[in-house]
Motif scaffolding. Structure first.
Motif, PDB file in Angstrom:
ATOM      1  N   VAL B 160      55.676  37.614  22.114  1.00 28.35           N
ATOM      2  CA  VAL B 160      55.285  38.986  21.785  1.00 28.35           C
ATOM      3  C   VAL B 160      54.579  39.704  22.938  1.00 28.35           C
ATOM      4  O   VAL B 160      54.484  40.930  22.938  1.00 28.35           O
ATOM      5  N   PHE B 161      54.088  38.952  23.916  1.00 27.85           N
ATOM      6  CA  PHE B 161      53.377  39.581  25.023  1.00 27.85           C
ATOM      7  C   PHE B 161      54.254  39.596  26.268  1.00 27.85           C
ATOM      8  O   PHE B 161      54.941  38.610  26.560  1.00 27.85           O
ATOM      9  N   SER B 162      54.194  40.703  27.022  1.00 32.26           N
ATOM     10  CA  SER B 162      54.932  40.722  28.284  1.00 32.26           C
ATOM     11  C   SER B 162      54.089  40.087  29.384  1.00 32.26           C
ATOM     12  O   SER B 162      54.617  39.631  30.385  1.00 32.26           O
ATOM     13  N   ALA B 163      52.780  40.042  29.208  1.00 35.83           N
ATOM     14  CA  ALA B 163      51.918  39.376  30.184  1.00 35.83           C
ATOM     15  C   ALA B 163      50.629  38.967  29.496  1.00 35.83           C
ATOM     16  O   ALA B 163      50.149  39.655  28.590  1.00 35.83           O
ATOM     17  N   VAL B 164      50.079  37.822  29.898  1.00 35.91           N
ATOM     18  CA  VAL B 164      48.832  37.302  29.340  1.00 35.91           C
ATOM     19  C   VAL B 164      47.943  36.910  30.509  1.00 35.91           C
ATOM     20  O   VAL B 164      48.393  36.207  31.415  1.00 35.91           O
ATOM     21  N   ALA B 165      46.703  37.348  30.498  1.00 38.50           N
ATOM     22  CA  ALA B 165      45.831  37.018  31.631  1.00 38.50           C
ATOM     23  C   ALA B 165      44.442  36.686  31.131  1.00 38.50           C
ATOM     24  O   ALA B 165      44.041  37.075  30.028  1.00 38.50           O
ATOM     25  N   ALA B 166      43.713  35.934  31.953  1.00 41.06           N
ATOM     26  CA  ALA B 166      42.328  35.616  31.670  1.00 41.06           C
ATOM     27  C   ALA B 166      41.518  35.979  32.902  1.00 41.06           C
ATOM     28  O   ALA B 166      42.058  36.034  34.010  1.00 41.06           O
ATOM     29  N   TYR B 167      40.248  36.248  32.719  1.00 43.00           N
ATOM     30  CA  TYR B 167      39.420  36.558  33.881  1.00 43.00           C
ATOM     31  C   TYR B 167      37.980  36.196  33.584  1.00 43.00           C
ATOM     32  O   TYR B 167      37.566  36.103  32.425  1.00 43.00           O
ATOM     33  N   GLU B 168      37.236  35.982  34.658  1.00 47.47           N
ATOM     34  CA  GLU B 168      35.822  35.644  34.523  1.00 47.47           C
ATOM     35  C   GLU B 168      35.017  36.568  35.416  1.00 47.47           C
ATOM     36  O   GLU B 168      35.352  36.774  36.576  1.00 47.47           O
ATOM     37  N   PHE B 169      33.948  37.124  34.860  1.00 48.01           N
ATOM     38  CA  PHE B 169      33.008  37.886  35.693  1.00 48.01           C
ATOM     39  C   PHE B 169      32.309  36.906  36.612  1.00 48.01           C
ATOM     40  O   PHE B 169      31.903  35.843  36.176  1.00 48.01           O
ATOM     41  N   GLN B 170      32.118  37.280  37.844  1.00 45.21           N
ATOM     42  CA  GLN B 170      31.392  36.402  38.737  1.00 45.21           C
ATOM     43  C   GLN B 170      30.639  37.224  39.752  1.00 45.21           C
ATOM     44  O   GLN B 170      31.126  38.268  40.183  1.00 45.21           O
ATOM     45  N   ASP B 171      29.456  36.749  40.134  1.00 48.64           N
ATOM     46  CA  ASP B 171      28.848  37.416  41.273  1.00 48.64           C
ATOM     47  C   ASP B 171      29.109  36.560  42.502  1.00 48.64           C
ATOM     48  O   ASP B 171      28.802  35.380  42.544  1.00 48.64           O
ATOM     49  N   PHE B 172      29.725  37.212  43.472  1.00 48.55           N
ATOM     50  CA  PHE B 172      30.124  36.527  44.693  1.00 48.55           C
ATOM     51  C   PHE B 172      29.165  36.871  45.820  1.00 48.55           C
ATOM     52  O   PHE B 172      28.553  37.939  45.826  1.00 48.55           O
ATOM     53  N   GLY B 173      29.054  35.957  46.792  1.00 49.44           N
ATOM     54  CA  GLY B 173      28.398  36.292  48.048  1.00 49.44           C
ATOM     55  C   GLY B 173      29.492  36.762  48.989  1.00 49.44           C
ATOM     56  O   GLY B 173      30.304  35.968  49.442  1.00 49.44           O
ATOM     57  N   LEU B 174      29.533  38.045  49.242  1.00 46.33           N
ATOM     58  CA  LEU B 174      30.599  38.601  50.090  1.00 46.33           C
ATOM     59  C   LEU B 174      30.066  38.823  51.487  1.00 46.33           C
ATOM     60  O   LEU B 174      29.133  39.593  51.689  1.00 46.33           O
ATOM     61  N   GLU B 175      30.672  38.129  52.423  1.00 43.95           N
ATOM     62  CA  GLU B 175      30.231  38.257  53.810  1.00 43.95           C
ATOM     63  C   GLU B 175      31.266  39.070  54.561  1.00 43.95           C
ATOM     64  O   GLU B 175      32.417  38.651  54.716  1.00 43.95           O
ATOM     65  N   ALA B 176      30.875  40.270  54.968  1.00 50.60           N
ATOM     66  CA  ALA B 176      31.783  41.115  55.740  1.00 50.60           C
ATOM     67  C   ALA B 176      30.969  41.747  56.854  1.00 50.60           C
ATOM     68  O   ALA B 176      29.804  42.105  56.642  1.00 50.60           O
ATOM     69  N   ASN B 177      31.550  41.864  58.030  1.00 52.29           N
ATOM     70  CA  ASN B 177      30.859  42.428  59.190  1.00 52.29           C
ATOM     71  C   ASN B 177      29.523  41.737  59.447  1.00 52.29           C
ATOM     72  O   ASN B 177      28.540  42.374  59.819  1.00 52.29           O
ATOM     73  N   GLY B 178      29.458  40.422  59.192  1.00 49.83           N
ATOM     74  CA  GLY B 178      28.263  39.663  59.536  1.00 49.83           C
ATOM     75  C   GLY B 178      27.136  39.749  58.534  1.00 49.83           C
ATOM     76  O   GLY B 178      26.081  39.164  58.731  1.00 49.83           O
ATOM     77  N   VAL B 179      27.291  40.481  57.417  1.00 49.24           N
ATOM     78  CA  VAL B 179      26.230  40.583  56.413  1.00 49.24           C
ATOM     79  C   VAL B 179      26.733  39.955  55.106  1.00 49.24           C
ATOM     80  O   VAL B 179      27.872  40.185  54.711  1.00 49.24           O
TER      81      VAL B 179
END
Lengths: 110, 884
Positions: B160-179
């Motif tokens: 019955v579904f054309s697509a099924v997905a799951a997801y999780e909220f997460q806080d990431f440490g994003l390092e870009a441009n040295g910060v």
């Protein structure tokens, strides 16, 4: 004054105004007197009925108006029949013919 | 053709009205002159000729009026006249106009604001293509979470579904441009963007291949707003290398503007494949059926009905439950609307908003009743004017239309003001950042143009409601009577009039809002002073997740111990300790508890469920959690020593029916026996309004956790201490992204947020209700007094006592006030039952609330009749009788 002028039937006023304008352009008082004349005094049109009818018919496009000078050099508003007005007169005349025939029939029946 | 002619004359009448009027005037006058001339020709004397002509004409003005009535658009023209007259009337009594517009503006604004939020949160769909096909799946009872294998089974087995997905909220440490910065994002499964159906703004979105197996892809997608704020809108951002929790990722795309995940209130800025979660989280849960941490989102196929979906879900879940009885027993999924974490937040939010909408409706109704009685009183005062208009031939319909137009003008003005108010309030709300570390996004509240239409509809409706109240008065008016009695109906204030009933109804309605306000205020007061089971005062909370700096297991444990040791040495620190998370922080771990005798560990056999925390030695002292018996956890509790736990009183009571539980045992879901080492006081764990829940604290040294919440109890100035703690952490490892560092109370603010919102909302309605009832009571009291002042002064002159005068003048007001209040309080008590759902310990039987409502009612009643009472008592019969 003529004896007890019959009150105008609804719808007949338009017909009488159109009919009286066949003779040519006329101002309000002229139309009123003309109707009195052609109905041998049976119908007296009061200004309170005449002017609303004239304005309404002008808005319908059956008659048109213009300002001119009266017979004794007073400014007066004149009305004349338009082409749609002429057509309306024919329609109304036919309708009235049917009605009066029907009423006559009804009254003759015992 | 005639249509064209008609339209032309309509426009001419409308726009060249002055010329048309002059024309008409001239025509009628020339007609009159011609009539006179005709009469003179017929031989009448000039004087007589004029008289006869005028008689035949029947009055210049009357003829003109008859012509006007026959014109195209005559109705519109007279309506315009009504409008002009209404505006003139309102200008003549600006006090009345201002009061009426203000009352209405507030009443309508309340409704528009509540409706705006309701529309944004509940009625409007997600901003994705074909949003009506997007749904979320969640367990039929319990939390909103599902596990990855469950979603995988649904994905692979359904039709019955054309697509099924799951997801999780997460806080990431994003390092870009040295910060390195903490950024909220989502780990999403392969079909997530198929479900969502949006287009990338730049590059590509994540697909099935990215999620095929751990390490399949190092692709990350960022949101449009993150692209703007963190990458300066760099057009070459696609292909940029960044590090997420120390792992290298490549930005492959930017989502279209306005997309920030599938929860309306969350702002999510980065999306990574869920297959990589083990490297990001530090441990793997992808294959665990009992680790339920995911939200789901599905897209239904075209033409599939809800019953079909539910039937198929039932089949699939029944099969899963049979196949995995230990983990999946009793699994049942339902379909819910997405955007508000399914029914989990959506349900209570919808309930609350519906309740508030009801209150807003009550306030508007009270405002209408108020205006209605004002209008009725005004109509009574204008009885003479109305009578004259009827006497000279105005139809009742025309008079009623005039009054309706006046009501309409007021309601439109009120509606316009309300629109402005609502616009400001909603824009303010949308721009507001609640005190939380969660990525709350209130932009959804941004006012939509459709609200203007709503405001307009409400205004018109309100206008009709209060405009029609004097209806009976008008149809009853007998011009003869009204003019004879000089417009002052001697009956005023004697018979029970419509406005009396309206006043009582209005007071009752206002009483409802006041009761609701007091109940929630009382609830807030209790919540703010209630025992949380810990003491957030003088405590600092530091939060970060070491997995974001690529720590796992032992390394994390080592880091945390070092941190604790060095923080404890900071001067001014009274106690310090850490845990994986803290109570009322918004994330809570839940586990099943079994009795020591259990041998069957299926979920249905559990004793109960607990909230649990992994804590370090010193945490209990630092957090101010009273240890009632037994001992604190210790670093000597290790994986090699027998497992122990500290439990709260409720835990002990439920399992052993006694609080003497130290030394006794229970089992966890894996069948491991755990000894109780200590007992702590009960507290609040997930929400402040929860019933008492059992909880347990496990030694973090027996189960390492990268998620770190450091609590430091301090005597020193907060700012100094914050700097000192930050220094220690950065000194240990500069790469640790600190999510939060500040007074513990700041974070708890979120827990009190719903109840504060509720209290503010209900408080505003309560205050507004009071205002309305004061205005209404005062208005009617002074009206009654002014109508009967003459009669009353005669009584005074004849020797009546003050008491008798008062009971004659205002006795009925008191009956109205009392009966209205009693009915209102009863209604309020009934309605407040609904409040207990949001407001902690909101009880209507609370004597404090009852006393407060009663006191407020009496006080406002006294306040609003004080003026008229003074006027009656100070009336000087001699002056008054002379004047009238």
């Amino acid at each position: 004054l003529s004896p007890e002028p019959t009150s105008l039937l609804q719808g007949t006023l338009d017909l009488l105004i159109l009919k009286s304008l066949i003779a040519g352009e006329m101002h309000g008082l002229g139309i009123s007197r003309r109707i009195q004349q052609i109905t041998s005094g049976t119908f007296a049109v009061k200004p309170g009925s005449l002017f609303p009818a004239l304005h309404r018919m002008e808005e319908e496009g059956w008659i048109s108006s213009f300002w001119g000078d009266s017979e004794n050099n007073r400014r007066a508003k004149y009305y004349r029949l338009t082409k749609p007005g002429l057509k309306q007169l024919q329609v109304e005349t036919k309708r009235w013919g049917r009605i009066s025939w029907a009423i006559a029939q009804a009254l003759e029946a015992s | 053709m005639p249509l064209f002619v008609k339209a032309r004359s309509f426009l001419r009448n409308l726009f060249l009205s002055r010329r048309v009027e002059a024309d008409l005037d001239q025509e009628v006058h020339s007609h009159l002159e011609m009539l006179i001339a005709e009469n003179i020709r017929a031989g009448m004397p000039p004087h007589e000729a004029q008289r006869a002509a005028r008689i035949e004409l029947g009055g210049v003005e009357q003829v003109k009026e008859q012509v006007r009535d026959s014109r195209t658009g005559a109705f519109l023209d007279s309506l315009l006249q009504d409008f002009r007259f209404a505006l003139r009337q309102l200008r003549r009594s600006p006090g009345f106009a201002l009061t009426a517009v203000l009352i209405l503006a507030l009443g309508i604004a309340a409704n528009v604001i509540v409706f705006g939020v309701l529309q944004a949160l509940v009625l409007r769909q997600l901003d994705v293509p074909h949003a009506d096909q997007v749904m979320t799946l969640q367990p039929k009872d319990g939390g909103p979470f599902v596990s990855n294998p469950e979603m995988r089974d649904v994905r692979d087995d359904n039709t019955v579904f054309s697509a099924v997905a799951a997801y999780e909220f997460q806080d990431f440490g994003l390092e870009a441009n040295g910060v390195t910065r903490p950024v909220w994002g989502c780990a999403v499964s392969g079909q997530y963007f198929e479900v969502v159906g949006i287009k990338p703004f730049l590059g590509r979105l994540l697909g099935r291949d990215d999620d095929d197996h751990p390490g399949a892809s190092d692709a990350a997608v960022i949101s449009w707003s993150a692209w703007q704020s963190d990458f300066g809108g760099d057009p070459n951002v696609v292909g940029t290398m960044v590090r997420i929790n120390k792992h290298p990722y490549t930005i492959v795309g930017v989502t279209q503007e306005g997309f920030h995940g599938t929860e309306k209130i969350a702002q999510l800025d980065i999306f990574v494949p869920m297959a990589n979660e083990a490297s990001l989280d530090g441990f793997s849960w992808l294959e665990s059926r009992s680790y339920r941490n995911l939200f789901s989102v599905v897209r239904m196929k075209d033409g599939v009905t809800m019953p079909q979906v539910q039937a198929e879900l039932n089949t699939i879940t029944a099969r899963i439950a049979r196949q995995y009885p230990k983990e999946e027993e009793g699994l049942a999924l339902k379909v819910a609307r997405p955007g508000m974490i399914g029914d989990f937040i959506g349900g209570p939010a919808r309930g609350f908003l519906a309740g508030v909408m009801g209150l807003a409706g009550i306030v508007l109704l009270a405002a209408c009743a108020n205006l209605g009685s004002l209008f009725a009183a005004r109509t009574a005062d204008r009885a003479r004017e109305i009578a004259i208009r009827m006497a000279i031939g105005s139809s009742r319909w025309r008079v009623l239309r005039q009054l309706l137009v006046e009501a309409f003008v007021i309601s439109i003005l009120g509606g316009a003001c309300a629109c402005g108010l609502a616009w400001m309030a909603l824009t303010g709300l949308a721009g507001w950042h609640p005190p939380t570390r969660y990525p709350l996004n209130l932009l959804f509240a941004m006012p939509q143009p459709s609200l203007i239409l709503m405001a307009f509809l409400i205004s018109v409706l309100a206008g009709v409601v209060f405009g029609l109240m004097p209806l009976r008065q008008i149809f009853k008016t007998d011009p003869n009577e009204a003019i004879k009695s000089g417009g002052s109906q001697t009956s005023a204030g004697r018979r029970w009039a419509l406005r009396d009933v309206l006043l009582a109804a209005q007071i009752a309605l206002c009483c409802v809002t006041v009761t609701a306000a007091f109940v929630s205020l009382r609830g807030l007061g209790k919540a703010l002073t209630m025992d949380l089971g810990f003491n957030p005062k003088n405590a600092l909370l530091t939060q970060f997740d070491l997995s974001q700096a690529a720590y796992t297991g032992d390394a994390a444990d080592h880091f945390q111990r070092q941190l604790l040791e060095r923080t404890s040495q900071i001067p001014g620190v009274e106690a310090a300790g850490y845990a994986n998370t803290t109570p009322l922080s918004g994330d809570a771990s839940v586990a099943a508890v079994f009795s020591q005798q259990s041998a069957d560990f299926r979920p249905s056999n559990k004793a109960f469920e607990i909230y649990y925390y992994d804590v370090s030695p010193g945490y209990l002292a630092a957090s101010g959690t009273p240890l009632l018996a037994g001992r604190d956890v210790s670093f000597t509790d290790t994986v090699k020593t027998p497992p122990v736990a500290i439990v709260n009183q409720e835990f002990a009571r439920r399992l052993f029916h006694s609080e003497h539980a130290v030394g006794r045992y229970f089992k966890n879901g894996d069948g491991v026996s755990i000894q109780i080492a200590g007992i702590v006081a009960d507290g609040k764990y997930f929400t402040t309004s929860e019933d008492q829940e059992p909880a347990a604290f496990f030694p973090i040294s027996q189960k390492a956790n990268t998620s770190t919440a450091l609590i430091v109890r301090t005597r020193r100035d907060t700012a100094d201490m914050v700097a000192a703690i930050r220094g220690v952490i950065l000194d240990l490892d500069r790469a640790v992204p600190i999510r939060e560092l500040g007074p513990w109370n700041n974070q708890l603010a979120l827990s009190f947020f719903p109840i504060q919102v509720a209290t503010v909302a209900l408080g505003i309605f309560g205050a507004f209700g009071l205002l309305l009832s004061i205005a209404g009571t005062f208005g009617l009291a002074s009206y009654t007094v002014s109508k009967r002042l003459r009669e009353l002064s005669i009584r005074v002159a004849l020797g009546a006592q003050a008491k008798q005068i008062l009971s004659a003048a205002l006795g009925r007001m008191l009956i109205l006030l009392a009966s209205g209040s009693v009915v209102g309080m009863l209604l309020g008590m009934a309605a407040s039952r609904l409040l207990s759902a949001i407001v902690y310990q909101a009880s209507v039987q609370d004597p404090f609330v009852l006393a407060a409502v009663a006191f407020t009612t009496v006080l406002t009643g006294a306040l609003s009749v004080a003026g008229p009472v003074r006027r009656v008592l100070h009336a000087d019969p001699a002056t008054l009788l002379r004047e009238q």
